[in-house]
Design an enzyme around this catalytic site. Structure first.
Site, short mmCIF file in Angstrom:
data_model
loop_
_atom_site.label_atom_id
_atom_site.label_comp_id
_atom_site.label_asym_id
_atom_site.label_seq_id
_atom_site.Cartn_x
_atom_site.Cartn_y
_atom_site.Cartn_z
CE1 TYR A 157 36.09 103.51 18.20
CE2 TYR A 157 38.18 103.60 19.37
CZ TYR A 157 37.47 103.56 18.19
OH TYR A 157 38.14 103.57 16.99
CB CYS A 158 31.64 99.61 20.73
SG CYS A 158 30.62 99.67 22.23
CB THR A 159 27.97 101.66 17.92
OG1 THR A 159 28.65 101.00 16.86
CG2 THR A 159 26.93 102.62 17.35
#
Length: 463
Positions: free
Chosen positions: A320-322
């Protein structure tokens, strides 16, 4: 299809051909009667066919649409006698549409491409310009991986579009797509979405692909920057070597949440949840039980993977990331190692997750790359003040002019003058300020303080 003609390639092909013909017909009406290679439109004299095409595409969209509709209706009438089983041959359609020769510029900017560089109408622009920028505006976060043949032209169009709508922020264009975050009034941001989606390369972007949050133009004090790069997010690997086409599978917010729920219940040792962001982002907010690499830049990700292959080997990896963009190339790089059982990523990133599950498995704040520095997701504070260790998660830039770090310094410590990222950095700043004229060279050297020197550039995780 009711009320329409189908070619062997379907109604989309026919619509495209009709637009081409409509565009060509419109441009032809603008040509000077003297046949001197000039065109007149909107009281403006054009000598460059490229500029004519762009002008028509941006200003006269309604005219093109009306003419294209008439052409399609003409297809209906003329196609009745030759239609068999509800179809008109593609060759006949092509012949009908190419009856008027289309002039094309030498640099490859064809009329059907230029048609998509559209801008708001004069009325829409005037409406935006006459209104004061509200305090409660909107910030957009978005990206689109798609093949772009002419990134500089897309860059020029995007800069023009943002400028006319009085938007600020950053937009990156590359041959692999578009990546941006811009802020302005609610009306301006909605118009930006509308006209960006009219471009052929971005027409399949949904409204969900534009993540929104409260903010305004002041959240980007450097104004507007629209630039062309090799990558839309800098991983430091040529997109031709590791492409977004190789990315891991996508999990919806609900699917990701259900997977984490099962992971936290069963404690599956064969699954690794990994944060693709930088250390200062995960420091103030992350998913519980996630592995958060202590790296400063996304360009360190490939080297991090190489040094930690043992962490991912024979594992199912959840990333996951922003907003999702870093996971696209990051998962592609990990998959290129051919060591994981499976690589999956959160579609829409943390941004979309906390919209639906503010009290879910993500705790703390979501770091954002503008003057807000963070968006609250819930009331949890998972980080602390650098100096007194009190719970604190509000970043401010280091006040040392030679440093570009972000500081977690609580209100009380800031009042005591502790505004640098660390005590060593504060001493360096104090020393430099004593005799600036004789130490100019030192002021411009790359930062060197305990924040950077005492942390491994690429950490190696324990097995």
């Amino acid at each position: 299809m009711k009320g329409g003609i189908r070619t062997k390639k379907g109604p989309k092909t026919q619509k495209k051909l009709a637009r081409r013909k409509a565009f060509a017909l419109f441009v032809k009406t603008l040509r000077s009667k003297k046949d001197d290679g000039r065109w007149m439109c909107c009281n403006e004299d054009f000598s460059d066919i490229v500029k004519v095409h762009k002008h028509v595409a941006m200003v006269h969209r309604d005219n093109i649409d009306k003419t294209a509709n008439h052409i399609i209706q003409d297809f209906e009438v003329k196609g009745q006698s030759g239609r068999q089983e509800g179809n008109v041959s593609e060759d006949a359609t092509m012949q009908h549409c190419s009856s008027t020769e289309i002039e094309r510029p030498d640099d490859g900017c064809h009329d059907d491409e230029a048609f998509h560089y559209q801008l708001p109408t004069l009325e829409e622009i005037q409406d935006v310009e006459t209104k004061e920028v509200p305090v409660d505006g909107q910030i957009l976060l978005y990206y689109k991986y798609t093949d772009i043949d002419n990134p500089q032209e897309v860059c020029d169009w995007q800069e023009n579009l943002c400028s006319k709508l009085k938007l600020t922020g950053k937009v990156r264009i590359a041959r692999e797509g578009l990546n941006g975050t811009v802020g302005g009034s609610l009306q301006a941001s909605q118009l930006y979405i509308k006209y960006t989606r009219l471009h052929a390369s971005f027409s399949d972007m949904s409204l969900e692909d534009f993540k929104t949050s409260p903010g305004n133009v002041e959240d980007f004090p450097d104004g507007l920057r629209v630039t062309v790069h090799t990558e839309i997010v800098p991983m430091g690997v040529d997109p031709q070597q590791i492409s977004y086409h190789q990315a891991g599978g996508h999990l919806t917010v609900d699917e990701f949440h259900d997977t984490l729920q099962k992971l936290n219940t069963d404690g599956n040792q064969d699954t690794v949840l990994v944060d693709c962001r930088n250390f200062y982002e995960s420091k103030i907010g992350k998913f519980t039980s996630a592995l958060a690499p202590n790296i400063r830049k996304f360009s360190y990700w490939p080297e991090y993977v190489e040094k930690n292959l043992h962490v991912f080997e024979n594992k199912k990896v959840l990333m996951y990331c922003t907003g999702g963009i870093r996971c696209e190339r990051g998962s592609a790089y990990l998959r290129s190692k051919s060591i994981c059982k499976e690589v999956l990523q959160l579609k829409g990133g943390i941004h979309k997750y906390i919209e639906k599950y503010p009290n879910g498995y993500f705790r703390g704040k979501l770091f954002v790359f503008d003057e807000r520095f963070a968006m609250p997701a819930n009331s949890d504070v998972i980080s602390e003040c650098t100096y007194c260790r009190a719970a604190w998660d509000s970043y401010r830039p280091c006040t040392s002019k030679h440093c570009h770090q972000l500081v977690l310094s609580c209100r009380e410590c800031r009042q005591r003058g502790r505004t640098a990222c660390c005590e060593e950095c504060q001493r360096i700043a104090d020393d430099l300020s004593k005799d600036i004229e004789s130490r100019k060279e030192e002021i411009h050297v790359r930062e060197e303080c305990s924040c950077t020197r005492l942390r491994d550039r690429i950490p190696v995780e324990k097995s």
